[in-house]
Design a protein around this motif. Structure first.
Motif, PDB file in Angstrom:
ATOM      1  N   PHE A   3       0.835  -1.204   0.000  1.00  0.00           N
ATOM      2  CA  PHE A   3       0.000   0.000   0.000  1.00  0.00           C
ATOM      3  C   PHE A   3       0.870   1.254   0.000  1.00  0.00           C
ATOM      4  O   PHE A   3       0.660   2.183  -0.780  1.00  0.00           O
ATOM      5  CB  PHE A   3      -0.906  -0.047   1.241  1.00  0.00           C
ATOM      6  N   MET A   4       1.901   1.259   0.860  1.00  0.00           N
ATOM      7  CA  MET A   4       2.780   2.432   0.917  1.00  0.00           C
ATOM      8  C   MET A   4       3.542   2.612  -0.389  1.00  0.00           C
ATOM      9  O   MET A   4       3.682   3.719  -0.897  1.00  0.00           O
ATOM     10  CB  MET A   4       3.731   2.309   2.101  1.00  0.00           C
ATOM     11  N   LEU A  63       1.106   4.019  -2.922  1.00  0.00           N
ATOM     12  CA  LEU A  63       0.804   5.438  -2.678  1.00  0.00           C
ATOM     13  C   LEU A  63       1.963   6.333  -3.098  1.00  0.00           C
ATOM     14  O   LEU A  63       1.763   7.464  -3.544  1.00  0.00           O
ATOM     15  CB  LEU A  63       0.482   5.684  -1.200  1.00  0.00           C
ATOM     16  N   ASN A  64       3.166   5.824  -2.945  1.00  0.00           N
ATOM     17  CA  ASN A  64       4.330   6.624  -3.314  1.00  0.00           C
ATOM     18  C   ASN A  64       4.447   6.881  -4.817  1.00  0.00           C
ATOM     19  O   ASN A  64       5.240   7.707  -5.254  1.00  0.00           O
ATOM     20  CB  ASN A  64       5.622   5.979  -2.772  1.00  0.00           C
ATOM     21  N   LEU A  91       1.948   8.020  -6.525  1.00  0.00           N
ATOM     22  CA  LEU A  91       0.820   8.923  -6.831  1.00  0.00           C
ATOM     23  C   LEU A  91       1.178  10.061  -7.784  1.00  0.00           C
ATOM     24  O   LEU A  91       2.147  10.793  -7.592  1.00  0.00           O
ATOM     25  CB  LEU A  91       0.282   9.525  -5.521  1.00  0.00           C
ATOM     26  N   PHE A 135      -2.751  14.403   2.700  1.00  0.00           N
ATOM     27  CA  PHE A 135      -2.415  13.104   2.104  1.00  0.00           C
ATOM     28  C   PHE A 135      -0.909  12.885   2.126  1.00  0.00           C
ATOM     29  O   PHE A 135      -0.428  11.802   2.474  1.00  0.00           O
ATOM     30  CB  PHE A 135      -2.951  13.053   0.666  1.00  0.00           C
ATOM     31  N   MET A 172       1.387  10.003   4.146  1.00  0.00           N
ATOM     32  CA  MET A 172       2.428   9.133   3.600  1.00  0.00           C
ATOM     33  C   MET A 172       3.731   9.269   4.388  1.00  0.00           C
ATOM     34  O   MET A 172       4.392   8.284   4.685  1.00  0.00           O
ATOM     35  CB  MET A 172       2.638   9.431   2.122  1.00  0.00           C
ATOM     36  N   LEU A 204       3.245   7.408   7.652  1.00  0.00           N
ATOM     37  CA  LEU A 204       3.283   5.946   7.477  1.00  0.00           C
ATOM     38  C   LEU A 204       4.702   5.449   7.249  1.00  0.00           C
ATOM     39  O   LEU A 204       5.070   4.352   7.670  1.00  0.00           O
ATOM     40  CB  LEU A 204       2.400   5.510   6.302  1.00  0.00           C
ATOM     41  N   ASN A 205       5.503   6.272   6.599  1.00  0.00           N
ATOM     42  CA  ASN A 205       6.878   5.861   6.325  1.00  0.00           C
ATOM     43  C   ASN A 205       7.738   5.768   7.592  1.00  0.00           C
ATOM     44  O   ASN A 205       8.835   5.229   7.557  1.00  0.00           O
ATOM     45  CB  ASN A 205       7.525   6.806   5.306  1.00  0.00           C
TER      46      ASN A 205
END
Lengths: 324, 324
Positions: free
Chosen positions: A211-212, A215-216, A218, B208, B212, B215-216
């Motif tokens: 998921f990460m 998202l990166n 994007l 957003f 991210m 989360l990282n």
């Protein structure tokens, strides 16, 4: 929502039922099938649950899920099931949805219980309600009509079915009837948080890492958000395509995103594309332009081209739609 | 859930009401207050809505939100409001929750409508129901008891109140009554998806990006997931503390995470900590050990130490609790 009388007659008159749901089964297909099977058994009927694929791990908490047979397993025990001549399709409405190849099912009568709109009618008895948020809702009304008392097991299966197809009561198909039925299912024993957790809080660590990584990637432009998942990412995180469920939807969390897109790399010049949209933007039209299909706010297609070309073509089509 | 008769008498007898909700107001405080105010107005009463803070942007879609006065604005127009002598606290139950400093409110009678458990009783009339999923639910039953017809505006406010406090019907407090009330609110005009979108799909791009970055920072060990947000991240993404809402909760999406933690850097040796947990793990006990507090599955505290020390101390306490 009243089931047709001919369906009631069919169920009350016949004794043995094959209950089949679609390939790549989801919570609505599985939960609805199990609850239907359990209620027919209360009436003293014999039932067999069928699905081409195995029940996915995330649905193994559903009581009764272990009763599913694959089409192969059914075939291997043909003699045992030779009396099961009444087929009911659940959460799908054509034979080609229960198998990639034409299944060799022996049946003499057939019925369909589904909430998907269809173009190719199948079945002697058809109960298709495109307005129903989930097939689970239809099974609930059927159980009521049959005068059967909801058991705890039926309630969990139907609640899960409805929760999956309404995104836990957040999609546009969430009506007052949906919540009223869900509240009845809670009274019968379904526990909202426990079911939510099984359905939506069961990611593996690998899936979280995927998921990460996704998202990166994007890219955002003109209210369109695009992410990409590659074969290497799956490898790196020991995950597979099914782990990308909900990723594309998540991008809609941004206020200024109206269309979200996930490109899944099949190979360097072949991408599987998932599309989501808000409000009246119809991404089914976009998907259809590339030979795919779906619903207004959730659709999919494939493009055979390198990533940059595929992206450019897709964005062009999306922008056309957004202008309308 | 029946409101006490003395509350009904209070409302029916008096004419002017100050309706106040807590600092850092959330959807339940704001939506419940507005719906209460609107229903009292239907009875011909005069009302003033009060909150120390301005209504946060994400709640500006709530009909009637523009009627809120800050305590300062009220003070500036003291003469105009001198007849408002009946105070009702909504979604909180003590004066210190409506202002950091002792507010100089002029009132002669007071009532409390709240679902938080409290230690310091305040108010001539107290209606506190810790079992209620949201104060919005209590206001719904109050409106019913007063014989008032639900308007569209009340329905939207109450639906939003309930959606916020139940995590859109996914938390453990989601009961069959919650869904039954919500379905009634839909019948009165509330639109689930539209409200969901305002409440949960309104992130800025900066938020957003912050998500991210946060989360990282993930560290995961022994079913505890920890992330950190720093002052630099806020700067980089033009965001602020309120943009971290739901971040710590998101980590629970992993099946093998039982406790999730967000460290928010105040300075190098001062962290504000948010804790979430699944099932019976009581993180309120953890928070209390560091002078904070909260509920079983959602709590918070502060630790004055450098990050590594703070983390070590916190994890130690969490592990103690998890063993019980």
């Amino acid at each position: 929502m009243l089931p047709p009388e001919e369906l009631i007659n069919f169920i009350e008159t016949e004794d043995n039922f094959l209950i089949a749901t679609h390939i790549n089964p989801d919570g609505d297909g599985i939960g609805s099938s199990i609850a239907l099977s359990m209620s027919l058994q209360v009436l003293g009927k014999k039932t067999v649950l069928l699905c081409k694929d195995l029940v996915p791990g995330q649905y193994k908490f559903l009581p009764g899920n272990e009763s599913f047979y694959t089409l192969e397993q059914l075939k291997a025990q043909e003699t045992k099931f030779k009396d099961y001549k009444n087929l009911i399709l659940v959460d799908c409405n054509d034979l080609d949805r229960i198998s990639d190849s034409t299944p060799t099912l022996n049946y003499s009568s057939s019925a369909v219980i589904d909430h998907h709109a269809s173009e190719r009618p199948f079945g002697n008895i058809r109960w298709v309600v495109p307005d129903a948020a989930a097939t689970g809702l239809m099974i609930y009304y059927l159980i009521k009509r049959l005068g059967i008392k909801l058991t705890y097991e039926m309630a969990v299966n139907l609640y899960a079915a409805i929760a999956v197809d309404t995104g836990n009561f957040r999609y546009e198909n969430t009506t007052s009837s949906v919540l009223r039925v869900a509240s009845d299912l809670i009274d019968a024993g379904a526990r909202p948080y426990v079911i939510y957790r099984h359905l939506f809080e069961a990611w593996s660590e690998g899936r979280f890492n995927l998921f990460m990584q996704v998202l990166n990637t994007l890219e955002k432009k003109d209210k369109i958000a695009i992410v990409k998942v590659t074969r290497k990412m799956f490898e790196d995180t020991s995950t597979s395509a099914e782990d990308t469920e909900h990723f594309v939807e998540f991008l809609k969390i941004m206020a200024d995103v109206d269309v979200s897109v996930l490109f899944r790399e099949i190979d360097d010049t072949h991408y599987k594309i998932s599309l989501r949209s808000k409000d009246d933007i119809d991404v089914a039209i976009v998907a259809e332009a590339f030979g795919g299909g779906g619903h207004k706010n959730a659709a999919g297609c494939r493009i055979k081209a390198d990533f940059e070309t595929a992206k450019k073509e897709l964005i062009g089509k999306i922008k056309q739609i957004m202008l309308n």
